[in-house]
Design a protein around this motif. Structure first.
Motif, PDB file in Angstrom:
ATOM      1  N   ARG A 182      -7.306 -13.689   2.649  1.00  0.00           N
ATOM      2  CA  ARG A 182      -6.135 -13.779   1.767  1.00  0.00           C
ATOM      3  C   ARG A 182      -5.977 -12.473   1.012  1.00  0.00           C
ATOM      4  NH1 ARG A 182      -7.615 -17.791  -0.754  1.00  0.00           N
ATOM      5  NH2 ARG A 182      -6.385 -19.405   0.244  1.00  0.00           N
ATOM      6  N   CYS A 183      -4.747 -11.940   1.054  1.00  0.00           N
ATOM      7  CA  CYS A 183      -4.447 -10.716   0.310  1.00  0.00           C
ATOM      8  C   CYS A 183      -4.473 -11.041  -1.179  1.00  0.00           C
ATOM      9  CB  CYS A 183      -3.077 -10.182   0.728  1.00  0.00           C
ATOM     10  SG  CYS A 183      -2.534  -8.778  -0.261  1.00  0.00           S
ATOM     11  N   THR A 184      -5.270 -10.295  -1.948  1.00  0.00           N
ATOM     12  CA  THR A 184      -5.386 -10.592  -3.378  1.00  0.00           C
ATOM     13  C   THR A 184      -4.126 -10.186  -4.136  1.00  0.00           C
ATOM     14  OG1 THR A 184      -6.461  -8.467  -3.735  1.00  0.00           O
ATOM     15  CG2 THR A 184      -7.900 -10.365  -3.383  1.00  0.00           C
ATOM     16  N   ALA A 185      -3.269  -9.358  -3.519  1.00  0.00           N
ATOM     17  CA  ALA A 185      -2.052  -8.922  -4.208  1.00  0.00           C
ATOM     18  C   ALA A 185      -0.898  -9.903  -4.014  1.00  0.00           C
ATOM     19  CB  ALA A 185      -1.640  -7.533  -3.713  1.00  0.00           C
ATOM     20  N   CYS A 186      -0.685 -10.381  -2.804  1.00  0.00           N
ATOM     21  CA  CYS A 186       0.506 -11.209  -2.547  1.00  0.00           C
ATOM     22  C   CYS A 186       0.171 -12.616  -2.092  1.00  0.00           C
ATOM     23  CB  CYS A 186       1.424 -10.535  -1.522  1.00  0.00           C
ATOM     24  SG  CYS A 186       0.821 -10.633   0.173  1.00  0.00           S
ATOM     25  N   GLY A 187      -1.086 -12.894  -1.803  1.00  0.00           N
ATOM     26  CA  GLY A 187      -1.474 -14.257  -1.434  1.00  0.00           C
ATOM     27  C   GLY A 187      -1.297 -14.597   0.038  1.00  0.00           C
ATOM     28  N   PHE A 191      -5.403  -3.815   5.588  1.00  0.00           N
ATOM     29  CA  PHE A 191      -4.027  -3.648   5.113  1.00  0.00           C
ATOM     30  C   PHE A 191      -3.293  -4.962   5.252  1.00  0.00           C
ATOM     31  CE2 PHE A 191      -4.778  -1.703   9.268  1.00  0.00           C
ATOM     32  CZ  PHE A 191      -4.112  -2.603  10.090  1.00  0.00           C
ATOM     33  N   CYS A 192      -2.315  -5.170   4.366  1.00  0.00           N
ATOM     34  CA  CYS A 192      -1.566  -6.421   4.353  1.00  0.00           C
ATOM     35  C   CYS A 192      -0.318  -6.281   5.211  1.00  0.00           C
ATOM     36  CB  CYS A 192      -1.188  -6.771   2.909  1.00  0.00           C
ATOM     37  SG  CYS A 192      -0.283  -8.323   2.790  1.00  0.00           S
ATOM     38  N   HIS A 193      -0.020  -7.311   6.004  1.00  0.00           N
ATOM     39  CA  HIS A 193       1.149  -7.266   6.895  1.00  0.00           C
ATOM     40  C   HIS A 193       2.460  -7.584   6.198  1.00  0.00           C
ATOM     41  CE1 HIS A 193      -1.178  -7.780  10.961  1.00  0.00           C
ATOM     42  NE2 HIS A 193      -1.451  -6.652  10.332  1.00  0.00           N
ATOM     43  N   ASN A 194       2.395  -7.986   4.950  1.00  0.00           N
ATOM     44  CA  ASN A 194       3.620  -8.270   4.201  1.00  0.00           C
ATOM     45  C   ASN A 194       4.308  -6.942   3.879  1.00  0.00           C
ATOM     46  OD1 ASN A 194       5.573  -8.900   2.347  1.00  0.00           O
ATOM     47  ND2 ASN A 194       4.202  -9.948   0.921  1.00  0.00           N
ATOM     48  N   PRO A 195       5.573  -6.744   4.353  1.00  0.00           N
ATOM     49  CA  PRO A 195       6.223  -5.445   4.146  1.00  0.00           C
ATOM     50  C   PRO A 195       6.487  -5.133   2.669  1.00  0.00           C
ATOM     51  CG  PRO A 195       7.795  -7.040   5.003  1.00  0.00           C
ATOM     52  CD  PRO A 195       6.437  -7.697   5.078  1.00  0.00           C
ATOM     53  N   ALA A 196       6.462  -6.181   1.830  1.00  0.00           N
ATOM     54  CA  ALA A 196       6.713  -5.965   0.404  1.00  0.00           C
ATOM     55  C   ALA A 196       5.414  -5.752  -0.374  1.00  0.00           C
ATOM     56  CB  ALA A 196       7.465  -7.170  -0.176  1.00  0.00           C
ATOM     57  N   CYS A 197       4.299  -5.628   0.327  1.00  0.00           N
ATOM     58  CA  CYS A 197       2.987  -5.579  -0.336  1.00  0.00           C
ATOM     59  C   CYS A 197       2.210  -4.364   0.122  1.00  0.00           C
ATOM     60  CB  CYS A 197       2.211  -6.854  -0.016  1.00  0.00           C
ATOM     61  SG  CYS A 197       0.553  -6.892  -0.728  1.00  0.00           S
ATOM     62  N   ALA A 198       1.678  -3.631  -0.839  1.00  0.00           N
ATOM     63  CA  ALA A 198       0.843  -2.468  -0.520  1.00  0.00           C
ATOM     64  C   ALA A 198      -0.634  -2.814  -0.661  1.00  0.00           C
ATOM     65  CB  ALA A 198       1.207  -1.303  -1.425  1.00  0.00           C
TER      66      ALA A 198
HETATM   67 ZN    ZN Z   1      -0.323  -8.630   0.527  1.00  0.00          ZN
END
Ligand code: ZN
Lengths: 399, 149
Positions: free
Chosen positions: B26-31, B41-48
Motif C-alpha cells: 500500500r502506498c503510504t501517500a495515496c493508499g 514507485f506508485c502507479h497512481n498518476p496523481a501520486c509521487a
Molecule cells: Zn501513491
C-alpha cells in the motif's frame, strides 16, 4: 487536431500470405513491402522513412526490424524507426510513420511488420526469471494466453447469457470470409458442428475458437496528402491512429497480469481501457461508430470479437451476441466485423497483425475485396490491444 | 524423505497453513494497493509517493470468472505428474480492495461446481514437487456451504 488536417494517404498495401512457412521473417516483410510498393506504383528508392514493427522471437535482427527489412530491400539511406508494442507493434509503426509525414519530416514512408512464430502456445523466453510477470504467470498459474481468453468468454456467458453456440457462430462467420481471402492461412469454411466438436482448450473455448500463431507479413506505403494528390484524385486515407494507454486504475484484467489495479482508493475511470481505444481514434477522426461501415477487431478468441464489438461502440455492453444473432456483423449486415476472416482465419503474426487490419480496410474501401466485399464501404475502424498497455485503433476513410 | 514446504515465489503470500494471505503493498501517500507488490514507485498518476507498507489482502472474494487448462502449459510451468490433468483457474474479485486476482483452483474441485459470483477462499496448495520437497502456491477454493462458515 481533428478531421482532414491530420490525414495521411495510403498509397499502397501489401501482404505475404499467413501460414506456417518456416522461413526468416525478413522474407515475408520484403514480400509484403514489395507488394505495397507495387500497389503504390512507387520505386523503393523514393521511400524516405521506414517504420518496422518489431518481433522478439527472431534473435538479433528481429529486434531491429525496420533496419533489417530496409537492408533486405537494399539500403537507400532512408530514415528508420523500429517499434515494439507487442500485438500493437504494427500500429506503433504506423503511428511513427504518420507522425513523420504530418510533421513534414518526410513525404512518403513504408510501414512493415512480419513474423515467424514457433509452434504451439506462446511462451516466455527461457531461464529463471522470477522478476518477470510474463514468466511468473506460467510458473505460478499455468496461465497461458487462452486462459485469459477463457476467463473473458465465461464472464460473458455468466453475465450476459451468451452461449457456446454464439462463440462458435463467430468462427463459422469469419471462416466463411477467410475462405475467400487469398492471404488468410485457413482456406476452410467451418460448420457449426465441427467447431463445437473441436477439443476444449480453456473452457468454454475450443481449439477452433482460439487463434493460432502464424508466419506472415504486411506493409503500407503512406504519404502526405500533397504527395498523394499528384498521383491519385481520391486516395484512401488514415483519418486517425490511436495508440492510447490505459488510465489508472485499470480495472480490466490484462494479460499477462496477476491482478487488476485496485479501484478502492482511487475511482476507476469512466471508460475502461478497451472502451477508450477506438473512442480515442473516433475523436481524432471527428467520426463515431455510427459512421463506420465495417470493422477489423482483434479476435484472439471467437468470444473476444463480441467484447470488441461493444468496446468499439457498435452496441451497448452485453448486446454483441444479439448483433451476431441478428446478422448485423456478418457480411451483408449493418456493420460487418472481420470480413478479412480475422485472426481466426489468419492466426497471429504479431508485428504484422495491426498492419494487416489496415490493409483489409483499404482493400474494402477501394472495392477490391473480392468474395468478401462490404458493398459501398466508405469508412472502417480497426481495434487491437498489445500487452503491457498498448492500445491500437486506426480509422480509414475513402474520399 | 524431504517434506519441506516452501513458497513458489518469495514474499507474495504468507505461509500460514490455516489462514494464508496474499501480500500486496500500500502506498503510504495515496493508499493505492498493489498486487504483486509495488515497492519503489506508485502507479497512481496523481501520486509521487515512493513509500510502501505491506498490505495483506482479503482472504475471501467472489468468483469473477473461471476457466481451465485442458492442455499442459509450456515451461516454466512445471507438470505435476506424467499425464496432464485439466485444472481450473479462477479470477476472484476482492470487495475491500476492489480488484480481481488470479489463482489456480485445487485439482479436486470440479469445473461444474464453479459459478460466477460464488464465494471463494484463499488456501495454500502444492504447485509441484521437486527433490527438496513441496513447492507451494496460493489457490482459490470454493467456500462450500457444508463448511458452515
Ligand atoms: Zn501513491
Amino acid at each position: 487536431m481533428a478531421g482532414a488536417a491530420g490525414e495521411v494517404a495510403v498509397l499502397g498495401v501489401g501482404m505475404h500470405p499467413w501460414g506456417k512457412w518456416g522461413r526468416n521473417f525478413i522474407e515475408y516483410g520484403v514480400h509484403a513491402a514489395r507488394n505495397a510498393l507495387a500497389d503504390a506504383d512507387l520505386d523503393w528508392r523514393e521511400v524516405q522513412f521506414v517504420a518496422g514493427g518489431e518481433t522478439i522471437r527472431n534473435g538479433y535482427p528481429g529486434f531491429v526490424a525496420g533496419a533489417a527489412i530496409a537492408q533486405a530491400l537494399g539500403f537507400n539511406g532512408a530514415q528508420v524507426g523500429s517499434a515494439y508494442g507487442a500485438c500493437a507493434a504494427g500500429t506503433q509503426a504506423i503511428a511513427t510513420a504518420r507522425a513523420h509525414i504530418l510533421a513534414g519530416l518526410c513525404d512518403v514512408a513504408l510501414v512493415v511488420g512480419a513474423d515467424t512464430t514457433p509452434k504451439g502456445f506462446f511462451a516466455p523466453t527461457g531461464g529463471e526469471r522470477q522478476q518477470d510477470p510474463d514468466w511468473l504467470r506460467f510458473r505460478l498459474l499455468g496461465a497461458t494466453n487462452p486462459v485469459y481468453f477463457g476467463l473473458y468468454a465465461r464472464r460473458r456467458m455468466d453475465l450476459y447469457g451468451d452461449t457456446e453456440e454464439d462463440f462458435a457462430r463467430i468462427k463459422v462467420k469469419n471462416s466463411q470470409c477467410g475462405a475467400q481471402n487469398p492471404n488468410a492461412r485457413y482456406p476452410k469454411a467451418f460448420g457449426l458442428d465441427e467447431v463445437l466438436a473441436s477439443p476444449v482448450v480453456s473452457d468454454p473455448l475450443r481449439l477452433l475458437q482460439i487463434c493460432a500463431t502464424s508466419d506472415g507479413g504486411a506493409a503500407l506505403v503512406l504519404s502526405s496528402m500533397e504527395f498523394a494528390r499528384r498521383r491519385t484524385a481520391k486516395p484512401v486515407t488514415l483519418a486517425a491512429v490511436s495508440t492510447v494507454t490505459p488510465q489508472f486504475p485499470n480495472t480490466h484484467l490484462e494479460m499477462p497480469n496477476f491482478a487488476t489495479d485496485s479501484a478502492a482508493a482511487q475511482r476507476a475511470p469512466a471508460l475502461s481501457f478497451r472502451d477508450s481505444i477506438a473512442r480515442s481514434a473516433y475523436e481524432q477522426a471527428g467520426l463515431g461508430p455510427e459512421d463506420m461501415d465495417l470493422a477489423e477487431v482483434y479476435d484472439l478468441s471467437s468470444a473476444m470479437e463480441l467484447d470488441w464489438c461493444e468496446a468499439i461502440g457498435l452496441c451497448e455492453p452485453g448486446e454483441a451476441a444479439r448483433l451476431l444473432r441478428d446478422g448485423d456483423i456478418s457480411l451483408g449486415g449493418r456493420i460487418p466485423v472481420n470480413p478479412s476472416g480475422g485472426l481466426g482465419a489468419f492466426g497471429e503474426a504479431i508485428p504484422a497483425q495491426a498492419i494487416a487490419q489496415v490493409c483489409e480496410l483499404v482493400w474494402q474501401l477501394r472495392g477490391e475485396a473480392r468474395g468478401r466485399q462490404v458493398e459501398g464501404a466508405r469508412s472502417g475502424v480497426t481495434a487491437n490491444l498489445g500487452l503491457f498497455g498498448h492500445g491500437s485503433s486506426v480509422v480509414v476513410r475513402a474520399h | 524423505m524431504a517434506t519441506a514446504r516452501r513458497p513458489a515465489v518469495a514474499g507474495w503470500f504468507t505461509m500460514d497453513e490455516e489462514q494464508p494471505q496474499l501480500l500486496g503493498s500500500r502506498c503510504t501517500a495515496c493508499g493505492a494497493v498493489f498486487f504483486p507488490k509495488q515497492e519503489s514507485f506508485c502507479h497512481n498518476p496523481a501520486c509521487a509517493g515512493g513509500d510502501f507498507e505491506e498490505a495483506p489482502l482479503s482472504r475471501r472474494g467472489r468468483l469473477w470468472s473461471y476457466t481451465t487448462n485442458h492442455y499442459q502449459p509450456p515451461p516454466p510451468y512445471v507438470p505435476r505428474g506424467d499425464a496432464h490433468r485439466p485444472f481450473a483457474i479462477a479470477a476472484v474479485e476482492l470487495e475491500a480492495e476492489k480488484m480481481v486476482v488470479l489463482g489456480q483452483v485445487p485439482e479436486q474441485v470440479k469445473l461444474e461446481s464453479l459459478r460466477t459470483g460464488m464465494e471463494m477462499e484463499l488456501i495454500l496448495d502444492t504447485l509441484f514437487e521437486d527433490d527438496e520437497g513441496e513447492v507451494v502456491v496460493w489457490k482459490w477454493n470454493p467456500v462450500s456451504e457444508a463448511d458452515g462458515r
